[in-house]
Motif scaffolding. Sequence first.
Motif, short mmCIF file in Angstrom:
data_model
loop_
_atom_site.label_atom_id
_atom_site.label_comp_id
_atom_site.label_asym_id
_atom_site.label_seq_id
_atom_site.Cartn_x
_atom_site.Cartn_y
_atom_site.Cartn_z
N LEU A 10 0.79 -1.16 -0.12
CA LEU A 10 0.03 -0.03 0.01
C LEU A 10 0.78 1.35 0.05
O LEU A 10 0.13 2.18 0.08
N CYS A 11 2.03 1.20 -0.25
CA CYS A 11 2.80 2.45 -0.39
C CYS A 11 2.85 3.39 0.84
O CYS A 11 3.10 4.38 0.92
N GLY A 12 2.73 2.63 2.22
CA GLY A 12 2.65 3.43 3.26
C GLY A 12 1.24 3.94 3.68
O GLY A 12 1.22 4.37 4.85
N GLU A 13 0.26 3.97 3.01
CA GLU A 13 -0.98 4.68 3.20
C GLU A 13 -1.69 3.51 3.98
O GLU A 13 -1.89 2.27 3.57
N ARG A 14 -2.63 3.71 4.81
CA ARG A 14 -3.25 2.81 5.46
C ARG A 14 -4.83 2.76 5.03
O ARG A 14 -5.17 3.75 4.83
N SER A 15 -5.28 1.48 5.12
CA SER A 15 -6.88 1.72 4.60
C SER A 15 -7.73 2.10 6.08
O SER A 15 -7.17 2.15 7.12
N ASP A 16 -8.79 2.29 5.87
CA ASP A 16 -9.74 2.83 7.04
C ASP A 16 -9.57 1.79 8.19
O ASP A 16 -9.57 2.12 9.24
N LEU A 17 -9.59 0.64 7.57
CA LEU A 17 -9.73 -0.75 8.67
C LEU A 17 -8.29 -0.66 9.56
O LEU A 17 -8.40 -0.95 10.56
N GLU A 18 -7.11 -0.45 8.60
CA GLU A 18 -5.91 -0.74 9.57
C GLU A 18 -5.67 0.57 10.45
O GLU A 18 -5.43 0.35 11.45
N MET A 19 -6.39 1.60 10.18
CA MET A 19 -6.10 3.01 11.10
C MET A 19 -7.10 2.79 12.00
O MET A 19 -6.73 3.28 13.16
N ALA A 20 -8.30 2.27 11.92
CA ALA A 20 -9.20 2.07 13.21
C ALA A 20 -8.50 1.00 13.98
O ALA A 20 -9.03 1.23 15.31
N ASP A 21 -7.57 0.35 13.67
CA ASP A 21 -7.10 -0.83 14.51
C ASP A 21 -6.29 -0.18 15.52
O ASP A 21 -6.12 -0.54 16.62
N LEU A 22 -5.55 0.75 15.19
CA LEU A 22 -4.58 1.62 16.00
C LEU A 22 -5.05 2.93 16.50
O LEU A 22 -5.17 3.79 15.58
N THR A 23 -5.55 3.12 17.72
CA THR A 23 -6.10 4.31 18.23
C THR A 23 -4.84 4.98 18.85
O THR A 23 -3.73 4.49 19.24
N ALA A 24 -5.00 6.48 19.23
CA ALA A 24 -4.08 7.22 19.75
C ALA A 24 -3.85 6.47 21.09
O ALA A 24 -2.57 6.69 21.81
N SER A 25 -4.83 6.39 22.02
CA SER A 25 -4.40 5.75 23.27
C SER A 25 -3.82 4.23 23.32
O SER A 25 -2.61 4.08 24.18
N ARG A 26 -3.88 3.47 22.16
CA ARG A 26 -2.95 2.29 22.21
C ARG A 26 -1.70 2.67 22.01
O ARG A 26 -0.72 2.14 22.37
N LEU A 27 -1.44 3.58 20.90
CA LEU A 27 -0.21 4.24 20.41
C LEU A 27 0.49 4.64 21.75
O LEU A 27 1.85 4.25 21.93
N ARG A 28 -0.05 5.48 22.48
CA ARG A 28 0.66 5.88 23.68
C ARG A 28 0.90 4.89 24.89
O ARG A 28 1.86 5.25 25.40
N GLU A 29 0.07 3.93 24.66
CA GLU A 29 0.49 2.81 25.77
C GLU A 29 1.89 2.09 25.37
O GLU A 29 2.47 1.73 26.24
N VAL A 30 2.06 1.97 24.04
CA VAL A 30 3.26 0.95 23.69
C VAL A 30 4.46 2.11 23.36
O VAL A 30 5.51 1.41 23.30
N LEU A 31 4.11 3.19 22.78
CA LEU A 31 5.37 4.13 22.17
C LEU A 31 5.11 5.33 23.10
O LEU A 31 4.20 5.70 23.45
N SER A 32 6.47 6.08 23.35
CA SER A 32 6.45 7.57 23.59
C SER A 32 7.13 8.25 22.58
O SER A 32 8.08 7.60 21.85
#
Length: 183
Positions: A10-32
Amino acid sequence: PDARGYPHGLCGERSDLEMADLTASRLREVLSYDPDTGVFTWRMTRRGRAVAGKKAGSKNGRGYIIVRVDRLLHRANRLAWLYMTGSWPPGDIDHINGDRADDRWGNLRPATRSQNNANGRRPRDNTSGFKGVSWHRGCNKWQAGIGVGGRRRHLGLFDTPEAAHNSYLTAAAKLFGQFVRAG
């Protein structure tokens, strides 16, 4: 992932489904994310190379930093946007200084595809030495052209590559404003 490190080609672009899988809260939980350096670090140790406190991600073949979160690869610039704003970017993310690996918050801005391309460098196969300029064999003149909305616009034929480049810069300034990169 494909050979460039993108999921499903996909050349780095995410489908709506893939983006919905990762939320900001989940991202902040695993990464700083440090907005001053643009660097992501792991918050927790997980299997594989993810070690708490260690820098996350690596550079792909196109110069972007990519990070695998919950088995999906994401460009760090898009993750930075999600981390800082709480939502995925509406379109492309442009690196103001043109360095695809510089994910500092102050270096990122939302852009359309045309704007993002306008801030790109002169292609490697360009032989004129100027962005937007090529040799027209049939007319034995330099031609200027610019891409807008997925289409190429012809700007004219010129005796010198400098004159053609000036035509390109004038058109680019009108069309893309702050996103223009001369070369």
